[in-house]
Design an enzyme around this catalytic site. Sequence first.
Site, PDB file in Angstrom:
ATOM      1  N   CYS A  91     -35.664 -11.550 -52.036  1.00 23.40           N
ATOM      2  CA  CYS A  91     -36.135 -12.673 -51.209  1.00 23.40           C
ATOM      3  C   CYS A  91     -36.687 -12.093 -49.907  1.00 23.40           C
ATOM      4  O   CYS A  91     -37.077 -10.916 -49.878  1.00 23.40           O
ATOM      5  CB  CYS A  91     -35.041 -13.708 -50.976  1.00 23.40           C
ATOM      6  SG  CYS A  91     -33.607 -13.100 -50.059  1.00 23.40           S
TER       7      CYS A  91
ATOM      8  N   ARG B 254     -30.923 -16.236 -50.306  1.00 23.90           N
ATOM      9  CA  ARG B 254     -31.210 -16.498 -51.725  1.00 23.90           C
ATOM     10  C   ARG B 254     -30.908 -15.337 -52.649  1.00 23.90           C
ATOM     11  O   ARG B 254     -30.250 -15.514 -53.681  1.00 23.90           O
ATOM     12  CB  ARG B 254     -32.685 -16.920 -51.888  1.00 23.90           C
ATOM     13  CG  ARG B 254     -32.984 -18.267 -51.277  1.00 23.90           C
ATOM     14  CD  ARG B 254     -34.471 -18.494 -51.132  1.00 23.90           C
ATOM     15  NE  ARG B 254     -35.045 -17.582 -50.136  1.00 23.90           N
ATOM     16  CZ  ARG B 254     -36.325 -17.467 -49.864  1.00 23.90           C
ATOM     17  NH1 ARG B 254     -37.199 -18.191 -50.546  1.00 23.90           N
ATOM     18  NH2 ARG B 254     -36.749 -16.639 -48.931  1.00 23.90           N
TER      19      ARG B 254
ATOM     20  N   ASP C 188     -36.406 -21.708 -49.212  1.00 25.13           N
ATOM     21  CA  ASP C 188     -35.721 -20.880 -48.215  1.00 25.13           C
ATOM     22  C   ASP C 188     -34.737 -21.758 -47.430  1.00 25.13           C
ATOM     23  O   ASP C 188     -35.162 -22.673 -46.722  1.00 25.13           O
ATOM     24  CB  ASP C 188     -36.791 -20.294 -47.286  1.00 25.13           C
ATOM     25  CG  ASP C 188     -36.197 -19.378 -46.243  1.00 25.13           C
ATOM     26  OD1 ASP C 188     -34.955 -19.338 -46.113  1.00 25.13           O
ATOM     27  OD2 ASP C 188     -36.976 -18.701 -45.557  1.00 25.13           O
TER      28      ASP C 188
HETATM   29  P1  4NP Z   1     -33.551 -15.371 -47.408  1.00 26.57           P
HETATM   30  O1  4NP Z   1     -33.581 -16.323 -46.124  1.00 26.57           O
HETATM   31  O2  4NP Z   1     -34.946 -14.797 -47.568  1.00 26.57           O
HETATM   32  O3  4NP Z   1     -33.180 -16.301 -48.514  1.00 26.57           O
HETATM   33  O4  4NP Z   1     -32.507 -14.311 -47.146  1.00 26.57           O
HETATM   34  C1  4NP Z   1     -34.027 -15.932 -44.858  1.00 26.57           C
HETATM   35  C2  4NP Z   1     -33.261 -15.106 -44.084  1.00 26.57           C
HETATM   36  C3  4NP Z   1     -33.682 -14.760 -42.816  1.00 26.57           C
HETATM   37  C4  4NP Z   1     -34.878 -15.245 -42.330  1.00 26.57           C
HETATM   38  C5  4NP Z   1     -35.660 -16.078 -43.118  1.00 26.57           C
HETATM   39  C6  4NP Z   1     -35.231 -16.423 -44.390  1.00 26.57           C
HETATM   40  N1  4NP Z   1     -35.301 -14.919 -41.023  1.00 26.57           N
HETATM   41  O5  4NP Z   1     -36.353 -15.422 -40.588  1.00 26.57           O
HETATM   42  O6  4NP Z   1     -34.624 -14.134 -40.336  1.00 26.57           O
END
Ligand code: 4NP
Length: 157
Positions: A7, A13, A123
């Site tokens: 992800c 995710r 997300d």
């Molecule tokens: P992930 O979610 O891709 O599902 O782990 C996110 C985690 C951090 C961030 C964005 C989405 N961020 O902008 O830091």
Amino acid sequence: MKILMVCLGNICRSPMAEGIMQSKIEKNNLPWTVESAGTVAYHAGEQPDHRAQKELKKYGIDITHQRARKFSAYMFNEYDVIFTMDASNYIDVMNLAKNDAEKSKVHMIMNIIEPDKNRSVPDPYFDDELYTMVYEMLDKVCDAVIEKYKLKTESVS
Ligand code: 4NP
């Protein structure tokens, strides 16, 4: 078979996908491994987001041992199949692939149930309400991954 879940941050995710798939691998006694990575390093070294941990704890899945890391091109050699959570993760990973063999390992995970729809696992980082939906989507699609790839791996062994 070695699976990599990818992800953006590797704290919501893909750690959930790793934990859910690991639990199903154990239940089904499959000789598979699953790990995860993110396309950015913002959270490298961190545990999964506490909301992701809490959601999976409801189902007896512990992901506290996981640590975030950034996806890197050497990982094409380490894994047989790479599942991305959304279209931008897919593009970012595909841009690092050096040849068609590497490209052919990469799939948007929801396409396993809904081929060619390119549906994203949403997300949940900025929306607490989405964790349950993310769990439900990943639980269902991980079952479908097992059905699809179990046959493939059985037929080659
Ligand atoms: P992930 O979610 O891709 O599902 O782990 C996110 C985690 C951090 C961030 C964005 C989405 N961020 O902008 O830091």
